[in-house]
Design an enzyme around this catalytic site. Sequence first.
Site, PDB file in Angstrom:
ATOM      1  N   ARG A  51      59.598  53.428  41.623  1.00 36.89           N
ATOM      2  CA  ARG A  51      58.249  53.086  42.083  1.00 36.89           C
ATOM      3  C   ARG A  51      57.806  53.988  43.234  1.00 36.89           C
ATOM      4  O   ARG A  51      56.645  54.374  43.315  1.00 36.89           O
ATOM      5  CB  ARG A  51      58.197  51.624  42.493  1.00 36.89           C
ATOM      6  N   ASP A 162      45.812  37.662  47.948  1.00 39.77           N
ATOM      7  CA  ASP A 162      47.014  38.444  47.646  1.00 39.77           C
ATOM      8  C   ASP A 162      47.270  39.347  48.847  1.00 39.77           C
ATOM      9  O   ASP A 162      46.366  39.629  49.636  1.00 39.77           O
ATOM     10  CB  ASP A 162      46.830  39.298  46.374  1.00 39.77           C
TER      11      ASP A 162
HETATM   12  C1  LIG Z   1      53.690  38.638  39.510  1.00 41.65           C
HETATM   13  S1  LIG Z   1      52.200  38.533  40.423  1.00 41.65           S
HETATM   14  C2  LIG Z   1      51.655  36.904  39.983  1.00 41.65           C
HETATM   15  C3  LIG Z   1      50.175  36.854  39.631  1.00 41.65           C
HETATM   16  C4  LIG Z   1      49.687  35.491  39.148  1.00 41.65           C
HETATM   17  N1  LIG Z   1      49.882  34.473  40.122  1.00 41.65           N
HETATM   18  C5  LIG Z   1      50.360  35.120  37.831  1.00 41.65           C
HETATM   19  O1  LIG Z   1      51.262  34.296  37.797  1.00 41.65           O
HETATM   20  O2  LIG Z   1      49.985  35.686  36.798  1.00 41.65           O
HETATM   21  C6  LIG Z   1      52.826  38.273  42.091  1.00 41.65           C
HETATM   22  C7  LIG Z   1      51.793  38.596  43.168  1.00 41.65           C
HETATM   23  O3  LIG Z   1      52.274  38.082  44.424  1.00 41.65           O
HETATM   24  C8  LIG Z   1      51.857  38.968  45.441  1.00 41.65           C
HETATM   25  N2  LIG Z   1      52.701  38.781  46.644  1.00 41.65           N
HETATM   26  C9  LIG Z   1      53.998  39.140  46.820  1.00 41.65           C
HETATM   27  N3  LIG Z   1      54.408  38.845  48.065  1.00 41.65           N
HETATM   28  C10 LIG Z   1      53.341  38.267  48.678  1.00 41.65           C
HETATM   29  C11 LIG Z   1      53.132  37.740  49.994  1.00 41.65           C
HETATM   30  N4  LIG Z   1      54.091  37.753  50.921  1.00 41.65           N
HETATM   31  N5  LIG Z   1      51.929  37.217  50.276  1.00 41.65           N
HETATM   32  C12 LIG Z   1      50.937  37.202  49.347  1.00 41.65           C
HETATM   33  N6  LIG Z   1      51.065  37.691  48.112  1.00 41.65           N
HETATM   34  C13 LIG Z   1      52.256  38.219  47.778  1.00 41.65           C
HETATM   35  C14 LIG Z   1      52.007  40.344  44.814  1.00 41.65           C
HETATM   36  O4  LIG Z   1      51.220  41.313  45.466  1.00 41.65           O
HETATM   37  C15 LIG Z   1      51.575  40.086  43.367  1.00 41.65           C
HETATM   38  O5  LIG Z   1      50.237  40.433  43.143  1.00 41.65           O
END
Ligand SMILES: C[S@@+](CC[C@H](N)C(=O)[O-])C[C@H]1O[C@@H](n2cnc3c(N)ncnc32)[C@H](O)[C@@H]1O
Length: 292
Positions: A51, A162
């Site tokens: 990445r 996010d």
């Molecule tokens: C796999 S996606 C999930 C998207 C959606 N909730 C779903 O289930 O389809 C995980 C998301 O969590 C966000 N994320 C990770 N760590 C985070 C944090 N500490 N605070 C806020 N968002 C976070 C990432 O940027 C990413 O966009």
Amino acid sequence: MNITSSPSEFAPTDVVEDALSEADFNKLAALVQGMTGISLPPSKKTLVQARLAKRLRILRMHSFSAYCKLVSGTDAAALDERPNLISAITTNVTRFYREPHHFEDLKTRVLPPLIERARAGGRVRIWSAGCSTGQEPYCIAMTILEMMPDALRHDIKILATDLDHVVLSTAEKGKYGINLMEGVTDAQKNSFFEVSGNGEDRMYTVRPEPRKLISFKQLNLTGPWPMKGRFDFIFCRNVVIYFEHELEINIFDGFAEKLMPGGYLFVGHSERINTLEVPLFETAGVTTYRKV
Ligand SMILES: C[S@@+](CC[C@H](N)C(=O)[O-])C[C@H]1O[C@@H](n2cnc3c(N)ncnc32)[C@H](O)[C@@H]1O
């Protein structure tokens, strides 16, 4: 890139010359965990290297150790680069109507009393935490509008947050290629999207109605949560899975505090809450919890 330039002009800077060393990986992992809560065990080293290689190419940097030095600094250059490091590391996979049983639950059990409350002049507040590129909050908005076409005339709001600024900007644009529209019915496409382009280049842009129900904001779940009011339900799916257990419990405790009594929390398909550890929640369905 200027297409008249010779490729050799760019070749040297396009090559990353070293592999990510264990020491640099450990430094980056500690930095990422401190900033985001995301835990990167040694098994993720190859993934992180792949990445970051993309990021190095964009920056025209030759080595992971130089990149590691850059982001570990305390100067403006380090602070500027860190959001890009976070964006490179986060997993943003999502799709429309992912885990469709949650949307069935919204229709049959969760939304009817909330819609009744909104019609009687009350407020309804919803949070999609870790919304990635926006499909999740748009699906919540579409579900509400299907049940309550005049929702915009009532006090219903969805907060979508996010940490990653790149996915948030895609979410705000609300424009998706045809390959991302699986799960959206033709009726939903007609009601809630504007279509542009043809064939494989066809794009679907979310119409103002679903969009107006949502506010997109950057928020780190491991930092302070500045929202004052409480929510009727929270979606936080496939986010805490990347955190260590203790942090996961803290976040679930935080959600319980931020929910109205009887409010729901929806988590991802492989996430579970041990209600002995977070006693403010009781199980209320598949990957669904209710504040006691
Ligand atoms: C796999 S996606 C999930 C998207 C959606 N909730 C779903 O289930 O389809 C995980 C998301 O969590 C966000 N994320 C990770 N760590 C985070 C944090 N500490 N605070 C806020 N968002 C976070 C990432 O940027 C990413 O966009």
